[in-house]
Design an enzyme around this catalytic site. Structure first.
Site, PDB file in Angstrom:
ATOM      1  N   GLN A  30       1.445  30.646  16.238  1.00 37.55           N
ATOM      2  CA  GLN A  30       0.787  31.956  16.150  1.00 37.55           C
ATOM      3  C   GLN A  30       1.679  33.024  15.540  1.00 37.55           C
ATOM      4  O   GLN A  30       1.266  34.176  15.454  1.00 37.55           O
ATOM      5  CB  GLN A  30       0.332  32.417  17.550  1.00 37.55           C
ATOM      6  CG  GLN A  30      -0.734  31.553  18.175  1.00 37.55           C
ATOM      7  CD  GLN A  30      -2.072  31.603  17.440  1.00 37.55           C
ATOM      8  OE1 GLN A  30      -2.347  32.509  16.649  1.00 37.55           O
ATOM      9  NE2 GLN A  30      -2.908  30.618  17.679  1.00 37.55           N
ATOM     10  N   HIS A  40       0.677  27.421  25.134  1.00 35.24           N
ATOM     11  CA  HIS A  40      -0.544  26.683  24.788  1.00 35.24           C
ATOM     12  C   HIS A  40      -0.422  25.291  25.411  1.00 35.24           C
ATOM     13  O   HIS A  40       0.696  24.773  25.593  1.00 35.24           O
ATOM     14  CB  HIS A  40      -0.597  26.583  23.260  1.00 35.24           C
ATOM     15  CG  HIS A  40      -1.839  25.975  22.690  1.00 35.24           C
ATOM     16  ND1 HIS A  40      -2.040  24.614  22.638  1.00 35.24           N
ATOM     17  CD2 HIS A  40      -2.931  26.539  22.107  1.00 35.24           C
ATOM     18  CE1 HIS A  40      -3.203  24.360  22.048  1.00 35.24           C
ATOM     19  NE2 HIS A  40      -3.772  25.516  21.724  1.00 35.24           N
ATOM     20  N   ASP A  51       7.654  27.263  19.208  1.00 37.50           N
ATOM     21  CA  ASP A  51       6.284  27.006  18.744  1.00 37.50           C
ATOM     22  C   ASP A  51       5.852  28.225  17.920  1.00 37.50           C
ATOM     23  O   ASP A  51       5.589  29.295  18.466  1.00 37.50           O
ATOM     24  CB  ASP A  51       5.376  26.805  19.975  1.00 37.50           C
ATOM     25  CG  ASP A  51       3.904  26.685  19.609  1.00 37.50           C
ATOM     26  OD1 ASP A  51       3.548  26.936  18.436  1.00 37.50           O
ATOM     27  OD2 ASP A  51       3.103  26.354  20.507  1.00 37.50           O
ATOM     28  N   CYS A  72      -7.160  27.150  25.335  1.00 35.21           N
ATOM     29  CA  CYS A  72      -6.147  26.092  25.558  1.00 35.21           C
ATOM     30  C   CYS A  72      -4.870  26.681  26.156  1.00 35.21           C
ATOM     31  O   CYS A  72      -3.753  26.273  25.782  1.00 35.21           O
ATOM     32  CB  CYS A  72      -5.819  25.343  24.267  1.00 35.21           C
ATOM     33  SG  CYS A  72      -7.200  24.394  23.667  1.00 35.21           S
ATOM     34  N   LYS A 108      -3.439  27.481  10.436  1.00 38.51           N
ATOM     35  CA  LYS A 108      -3.371  28.856  10.952  1.00 38.51           C
ATOM     36  C   LYS A 108      -2.635  29.761   9.962  1.00 38.51           C
ATOM     37  O   LYS A 108      -2.401  30.932  10.219  1.00 38.51           O
ATOM     38  CB  LYS A 108      -2.679  28.870  12.312  1.00 38.51           C
ATOM     39  CG  LYS A 108      -3.489  28.123  13.392  1.00 38.51           C
ATOM     40  CD  LYS A 108      -2.845  28.246  14.743  1.00 38.51           C
ATOM     41  CE  LYS A 108      -3.348  27.220  15.733  1.00 38.51           C
ATOM     42  NZ  LYS A 108      -4.662  27.541  16.280  1.00 38.51           N
TER      43      LYS A 108
HETATM   44  N1  PLP Z   1       0.598  26.350  19.977  1.00 39.92           N
HETATM   45  C1  PLP Z   1      -0.050  27.514  19.906  1.00 39.92           C
HETATM   46  C2  PLP Z   1       0.647  28.763  20.340  1.00 39.92           C
HETATM   47  C3  PLP Z   1      -1.355  27.560  19.427  1.00 39.92           C
HETATM   48  O1  PLP Z   1      -2.008  28.714  19.367  1.00 39.92           O
HETATM   49  C4  PLP Z   1      -1.975  26.350  19.035  1.00 39.92           C
HETATM   50  C5  PLP Z   1      -3.383  26.341  18.583  1.00 39.92           C
HETATM   51  O2  PLP Z   1      -4.152  27.227  18.840  1.00 39.92           O
HETATM   52  C6  PLP Z   1      -1.250  25.173  19.118  1.00 39.92           C
HETATM   53  C7  PLP Z   1       0.037  25.207  19.595  1.00 39.92           C
HETATM   54  C8  PLP Z   1      -1.857  23.871  18.682  1.00 39.92           C
HETATM   55  O3  PLP Z   1      -2.049  23.902  17.308  1.00 39.92           O
HETATM   56  P1  PLP Z   1      -2.845  22.724  16.564  1.00 39.92           P
HETATM   57  O4  PLP Z   1      -4.156  22.582  17.285  1.00 39.92           O
HETATM   58  O5  PLP Z   1      -2.983  23.232  15.166  1.00 39.92           O
HETATM   59  O6  PLP Z   1      -2.008  21.507  16.660  1.00 39.92           O
END
Ligand code: PLP
Length: 507
Positions: free
Chosen positions: A301, A221, A298, A462, A324
């Site tokens: 997800q 992401h 990370d 993203c 999430k």
């Molecule tokens: N990392 C992953 C794999 C994501 O799917 C997302 C958001 O969709 C993020 C990071 C960023 O998360 P946040 O917008 O809640 O900070």
């Protein structure tokens, strides 16, 4: 008032006015409304709600007499105001991962899922963007603001003790949920993005020199790409990217080849938000540690789809977002091994993170407090704790197995649609069904589905680099949660068939 009617939960200003003798609600009518709200919240879901720890009649607080407040008992007022020296005495909560609650009725715990959109029942398939909140989380937030609201850690009065206990209990719940060794390894932040930025700043200050390398994967992401690009630009380091195969899985041999003594940080997603690939983070962590790199996972997800145990992964850091995970927005978590967190400098300076401040010198708190400058998102941290308690009723093992079946069903049905191409076909996947359909723009499909009350994401999610790896700028991305059903997938499939036939007829 029918308190079983979920629409009652919509707090619309007219409700205030109807309940008030004047256009401005007075205190009594507000109290009446609050009492009714609690009644409604508690009766919603046909007795399906957990009520423990929550008021049983209106506004009376369960903690109003003979309350046990570990924080108040442990609080040591010192010359500088307060001390965290007894932090360890907060009970660590061991969470069973197999609650065994009935998943088939879980949907009823989410009031928003009874909404209609364009006259159609809402079908929420945008869970990778954010999840819906169970009534127990909504109720917990109300309870916090009705009975506990105070700043934390800094006062000897009862509300401060209540809110501090609630906040620290949430930290312990997070610790149990992800299998961390202690609650001191849990830092509250705004979300995954802030968590990765925090880590990028505190790790790179100490561990990155010019010529060093930071290794990520093609699946990341933007939140796990851009902060590292910024570090590389500042420090003269290089960003390396482990490639994926045509199914969207990391090519492990290539990943291993990229690891070397210059690799200082490996930052990898556990589940791809664009393709749903489940990445073998345990194996990748083992290899990264062999070259002495620090590993960040990370988990944005992954946490909502599968059991996660950070000690089994053995990663040095793990980040995720509450929103999430069926919790409020604006709250997230950085897990860090205590032995490493204590060696890292703070990022933001201010109140809460200090032991002692003089004009020429400041000493900082230990982790986690040294990374929580200022007033944090107290209520939403408590809401995150409530979401975890809710999930523990089912257990992540059961949730994972249920979603696996749903994903298989969705994959099978989608592949029957003429001209549809699934993007992301790794053997191990979770939660996501990205696709494109010949002859249709993704926005067009997203819009058509929205007209039928079906919420999916259509766009780059993203994660532009991984979509470009597949020659695309955008996909349609239905994404699942355990409150979804085969009927939700059928509703999606039906619209896709209709689209196809419209195309053939040239309509
Ligand atoms: N990392 C992953 C794999 C994501 O799917 C997302 C958001 O969709 C993020 C990071 C960023 O998360 P946040 O917008 O809640 O900070």
């Amino acid at each position: 008032m029918n308190t079983n009617d979920p629409s009652f939960l919509k707090l619309n200003p007219e409700t205030f006015i109807q309940n008030s003798p004047s256009p401005f609600p007075d205190e009594r009518s507000l109290e009446k409304l609050a009492r009714e709200m609690f009644g409604a919240l508690q009766s919603f879901g046909g007795g399906n709600l957990p009520t423990s720890g929550l008021p049983t009649n209106g506004l009376s607080s369960p903690t109003s007499s003979q309350e046990t407040l570990p924080y108040l008992e442990d609080l040591k007022l010192t010359d500088t105001g307060f001390s965290y020296s007894n932090f360890q005495s907060f009970p660590n909560i061991n969470i069973p991962q197999s609650g065994g609650g009935n998943l088939t009725s879980a949907r009823r715990d989410f009031p928003i899922l009874t909404e209609t959109v364009n006259g159609k029942p809402l079908v929420w398939l945008d869970n990778a963007a954010t999840t819906q909140k169970p009534i127990s989380v909504i109720e917990r937030l109300s309870h916090f603001y009705l009975h506990e609201n105070s700043n934390i850690h800094r006062a000897a009065h009862t509300l401060a003790a209540r809110s501090t206990d609630a906040y620290e209990k949430a930290r312990s719940l997070v610790q149990g949920f992800i299998g961390a060794g202690s609650a001191e390894e849990i830092v509250f932040v705004r979300g995954t993005t802030e968590g990765i930025n925090l880590l990028a700043n505190i790790i790179s200050d100490k561990h990155i020199q010019s010529g060093d390398e930071i290794l990520i994967t093609h699946l990341e992401h933007h939140a796990n790409i851009v902060p590292w690009q910024m570090v590389c630009a500042k420090k003269g380091a290089k960003l390396k990217v482990a490639p994926v195969d045509d199914s969207g899985q990391i090519i492990l041999s290539e990943y291993e080849r990229l690891l070397n003594s210059k690799t200082k940080i490996v930052s990898i997603t556990q589940v791809s938000n664009a393709l749903g690939t489940v990445v073998p983070v345990e194996e990748m962590t083992r290899s990264a540690h062999k070259v002495g790199a620090l590993v960040i996972v990370d988990g944005a997800q992954s946490v909502s789809h599968m059991p996660v145990n950070v000690q089994e992964i053995d990663c040095d850091f793990f980040v995720f977002s509450g929103h999430k995970l069926f919790a409020p927005t604006g709250i997230g978590v950085v897990y860090g091994k205590k032995s490493i967190l204590d060696t890292l400098p703070p990022w933001q300076g201010g109140g809460n993170m200090i032991k002692d401040v003089q004009f020429d010198h400041t000493t900082f708190q230990e982790a986690p407090f040294r990374f929580e400058a200022g007033t944090g998102n107290i209520a939403d941290a408590v809401g995150l704790g409530a979401a975890i308690e809710y999930l523990n009723r089912f257990g992540m093992k059961q949730i994972s197995a249920f979603e696996h079946d749903l994903l298989e069903y969705g994959t099978k049905e989608l592949l029957k649609i003429p001209g549809l191409r699934l993007i992301g076909t790794a053997k191990d996947k979770a939660g996501v069904l990205s696709f494109v359909v010949d002859g249709f723009k993704t926005e067009e499909i997203g819009k058509r589905l929205a007209e039928e009350g079906i919420a999916v994401r259509a766009g780059h999610h993203c994660a532009q680099p991984i979509l470009r790896r597949f020659g695309l700028e955008s996909t349609v991305r239905p994404s699942l949660a355990f409150y979804n059903s085969c009927e939700d997938i059928d509703a999606l499939i039906r619209v896709l068939y209709q689209l196809g036939s419209r195309n053939k007829l040239g309509i």
